[in-house]
Write a protein that holds these residues in place. Structure first.
Motif, PDB file in Angstrom:
ATOM      1  N   ALA A  96       0.837  -1.203   0.000  1.00 24.89           N
ATOM      2  CA  ALA A  96       0.000   0.000   0.000  1.00 24.89           C
ATOM      3  C   ALA A  96       0.868   1.248   0.000  1.00 24.89           C
ATOM      4  O   ALA A  96       0.620   2.193  -0.750  1.00 24.89           O
ATOM      5  CB  ALA A  96      -0.920  -0.014   1.214  1.00 24.89           C
ATOM      6  N   ARG A  97       1.918   1.236   0.841  1.00 23.83           N
ATOM      7  CA  ARG A  97       2.737   2.444   1.033  1.00 23.83           C
ATOM      8  C   ARG A  97       3.768   2.679  -0.066  1.00 23.83           C
ATOM      9  O   ARG A  97       4.294   3.777  -0.190  1.00 23.83           O
ATOM     10  CB  ARG A  97       3.482   2.376   2.366  1.00 23.83           C
ATOM     11  CG  ARG A  97       2.612   2.222   3.576  1.00 23.83           C
ATOM     12  CD  ARG A  97       1.911   3.510   3.965  1.00 23.83           C
ATOM     13  NE  ARG A  97       0.904   3.215   4.981  1.00 23.83           N
ATOM     14  CZ  ARG A  97      -0.355   2.916   4.693  1.00 23.83           C
ATOM     15  NH1 ARG A  97      -0.789   2.924   3.441  1.00 23.83           N
ATOM     16  NH2 ARG A  97      -1.218   2.634   5.650  1.00 23.83           N
ATOM     17  N   ALA A  98       4.121   1.637  -0.821  1.00 23.63           N
ATOM     18  CA  ALA A  98       5.192   1.776  -1.814  1.00 23.63           C
ATOM     19  C   ALA A  98       4.825   2.816  -2.874  1.00 23.63           C
ATOM     20  O   ALA A  98       3.712   3.341  -2.898  1.00 23.63           O
ATOM     21  CB  ALA A  98       5.460   0.428  -2.464  1.00 23.63           C
ATOM     22  N   ALA A  99       5.798   3.127  -3.741  1.00 27.04           N
ATOM     23  CA  ALA A  99       5.525   4.079  -4.812  1.00 27.04           C
ATOM     24  C   ALA A  99       5.731   3.380  -6.149  1.00 27.04           C
ATOM     25  O   ALA A  99       6.293   2.292  -6.195  1.00 27.04           O
ATOM     26  CB  ALA A  99       6.474   5.262  -4.686  1.00 27.04           C
ATOM     27  N   GLY A 100       5.283   3.990  -7.216  1.00 32.08           N
ATOM     28  CA  GLY A 100       5.532   3.461  -8.551  1.00 32.08           C
ATOM     29  C   GLY A 100       4.447   2.522  -9.039  1.00 32.08           C
ATOM     30  O   GLY A 100       3.495   2.227  -8.322  1.00 32.08           O
ATOM     31  N   PRO A 101       4.611   2.035 -10.293  1.00 31.82           N
ATOM     32  CA  PRO A 101       3.587   1.185 -10.902  1.00 31.82           C
ATOM     33  C   PRO A 101       3.415  -0.130 -10.129  1.00 31.82           C
ATOM     34  O   PRO A 101       4.353  -0.905 -10.022  1.00 31.82           O
ATOM     35  CB  PRO A 101       4.145   0.907 -12.304  1.00 31.82           C
ATOM     36  CG  PRO A 101       5.204   1.922 -12.528  1.00 31.82           C
ATOM     37  CD  PRO A 101       5.739   2.282 -11.192  1.00 31.82           C
ATOM     38  N   ARG A 102       2.254  -0.318  -9.590  1.00 34.44           N
ATOM     39  CA  ARG A 102       1.967  -1.551  -8.836  1.00 34.44           C
ATOM     40  C   ARG A 102       0.463  -1.699  -8.730  1.00 34.44           C
ATOM     41  O   ARG A 102      -0.278  -0.723  -8.852  1.00 34.44           O
ATOM     42  CB  ARG A 102       2.608  -1.514  -7.453  1.00 34.44           C
ATOM     43  CG  ARG A 102       2.005  -0.492  -6.521  1.00 34.44           C
ATOM     44  CD  ARG A 102       2.920  -0.169  -5.351  1.00 34.44           C
ATOM     45  NE  ARG A 102       2.210   0.611  -4.337  1.00 34.44           N
ATOM     46  CZ  ARG A 102       1.864   1.872  -4.472  1.00 34.44           C
ATOM     47  NH1 ARG A 102       2.160   2.528  -5.580  1.00 34.44           N
ATOM     48  NH2 ARG A 102       1.219   2.503  -3.512  1.00 34.44           N
ATOM     49  N   GLY A 103       0.038  -2.932  -8.498  1.00 36.52           N
ATOM     50  CA  GLY A 103      -1.401  -3.141  -8.421  1.00 36.52           C
ATOM     51  C   GLY A 103      -1.757  -4.458  -7.779  1.00 36.52           C
ATOM     52  O   GLY A 103      -0.891  -5.194  -7.304  1.00 36.52           O
TER      53      GLY A 103
END
Lengths: 351, 167
Positions: A96-103
């Motif tokens: 949840a907290r990370a940054a960048g393209p993710r899903g």
């Protein structure tokens, strides 16, 4: 689908209906996988992260799991939506907290979820209510086979599935059960469980896994060793040895309490219920503690007219992000505490 | 319960020893247990484990500067990972790191995986047959050892036949 649509009902695997669910609330198996030919997430550029996300998203959404699958773009999701998914155990806090393209790809009944670009490119998870690890393994193994038809995984004949952290290498499997152990806690034997777990290379964690504290007598027990034993061995170690032993100890502890200190036990249970039925402000921590005692009371038949399903529902739906999603707006803690107390009162006073 | 040795701290370690039919119980605290050489297994966080391994390599470095020094400064040509970077976050940069940092990683993996260094589980079905056989051989050997230890010679013979076919 918007994540907030989930906020008005309990995940199926949390409904308390599974085998042995009075002590083993749920079973979960996770597999960590990485796509061959790409750096691991910490060294992956944003452009290549998007590529991995795109590929895995397409592959996963095309899976035939007999139900609808949804993709949630976590980079575009609001903090509230992210927190809601964390509270439902569909994604990790780190994700949840990370940054960048993710899903995340989530099955309609939430029994299957996949995190894309978390610590590894792909982390798939299967959930079941009660103690059903063998069923979890059978299902996740099949899903893994299906994905593998379209994606080549990073694999080494010696080290097995290669993962960003060497503690997951080999099978990439994490087998875990969510346990409710108020008896062991009350009789002061929970330390013994921690020590035994340590000696047998198992990890005991809080309700939300890594880095979280155990609150309200809920614990997550999972394997530490991922290299060496085969997946089915790790699973059967849990189902045949570890979990039955813990269930036995917890049952004995509850029986002992009933026999030797019935007043103390009843006092704890009834006080908890009375507080929940009367409080006007209640924090999520306090609610968890009190609901935990009531849950034990229901299983020991010291309370009538309250169902485990209602309690499980309150556990899940009174969490901060769930309350806010239902209201459709962010709320400050005081407001949440009032709303939580109101919701609990209305559900527990009906009976 | 107080520690039987120092009578100061709470006894957290309880040992039961049975020797020649005589049962003795010892209740001691962690400090005294350590002094007496009783080992209590602890889960060591990965980054701690790694820094210990790296610093012990540093010591070796002073004995044989060339070898260990080269290992420590190694940079993965594919992702730019170094051991120093790895020790900060405990995460590797790419699959090649497992080869590039083979030695230090092997030590780390052995420690964190309860002594295991070989995969004996699932193999991707698209992996070449040789690779699948390789893992299968490891798995069968392990089962063979277990069968021999359990003196189940019938099963052991069956496994041996399977192994012969694969090798």
């Amino acid at each position: 689908m918007r994540p907030t649509e989930l906020s008005d009902h309990v995940s199926q695997w949390f409904d308390g209906s599974g085998p042995g669910a009075d002590i083993v609330i749920s079973s979960r198996i996770r597999l960590a996988r990485n796509v061959a030919g790409y750096e691991f997430c910490p060294c992956l550029t944003t452009a290549r992260k998007s590529e991995v996300l795109q590929r895995l998203r397409e592959t996963l959404l095309a899976l035939d799991l007999g139900q609808e699958l949804f993709f949630i773009d976590l980079n575009a999701a609001s903090t509230l939506e992210q927190n809601l998914l964390v509270e439902r155990h569909l994604i990790s806090r780190q994700h949840a907290r990370a940054a960048g393209p993710r899903g995340a790809v989530i099955a309609h009944d939430e029994s299957f979820t996949a995190m894309i670009n978390e610590e590894d490119h792909l982390r798939i998870q299967v959930f079941q209510t009660g103690l059903q690890l063998a069923a979890c393994w059978e299902r996740i193994n099949r899903i893994d086979d299906l994905i593998e038809q379209h994606v080549e995984y990073a694999f080494d004949p010696e080290y097995g599935y290669l993962t960003a952290c060497p503690t997951n290498v080999g099978t990439g499997i994490r087998v875990s059960v969510m346990l409710h152990l108020p008896g062991l806690k009350m009789t002061g034997q929970i330390e013994k469980l921690f020590n035994t777990a340590r000696d047998t290379d198992l990890a005991v964690r809080g309700l939300f896994g890594e880095g979280t504290e155990a609150v309200g007598d809920f614990f997550q027990l999972s394997n530490q060793v991922t290299l060496g034993p085969a997946e089915d061995q790790i699973v059967s170690n849990f189902t045949d040895m570890v979990v039955p032993k813990i269930v036995e100890y917890e049952t004995l502890a509850r029986e002992k309490l009933l026999k030797t200190q019935p007043d103390k036990l009843d006092d704890k249970i009834q006080r908890a219920l009375a507080l929940l039925r009367s409080a006007r402000l209640i924090s999520s921590q306090e609610a968890l503690f009190l609901l935990s005692h009531v849950r034990m009371g229901v299983h020991l038949r010291r309370i009538e007219g309250v169902s485990v399903a209602t309690l499980n529902e309150l556990f899940m739906l009174t969490q901060p992000a769930h309350l806010q999603a239902r209201q459709g707006k962010p709320l400050d803690p005081d407001h949440r505490d009032a709303l939580r107390a109101q919701m609990i009162r209305s559900r527990l006073c009906q009976n | 319960m107080l520690c039987q040795v120092c009578k100061e701290h709470t006894a957290t370690i309880h040992l039961t020893e049975i020797s020649h039919g005589q049962r003795t119980e010892i209740h001691i605290c962690e400090q005294c247990a350590q002094k007496q050489g009783i080992v209590v297994k602890n889960q060591v966080p990965l980054n701690e484990l790694l820094s210990t391994l790296l610093s012990s390599q540093g010591q070796e470095e002073s004995a044989a500067p060339g070898v260990a020094g080269a290992v420590q400064d190694e940079v993965c040509p594919f992702c730019g990972m170094t051991l120093k970077k790895f020790s900060q976050k405990s995460l590797l940069g790419c699959p090649h790191d497992y080869e590039v940092f083979d030695q230090p990683l092997r030590a780390l993996i052995t420690r964190s995986q309860a002594g295991h260094t070989r995969h004996a589980g699932k193999v991707p079905s698209r992996a070449p047959r040789a690779m699948r056989n390789h893992v299968e051989v490891v798995r069968l050997r392990r089962r063979l050892d277990a069968a021999v230890q359990a003196e189940d010679y019938e099963v052991a013979a069956q496994i041996r036949d399977q192994l012969r076919k694969l090798q």
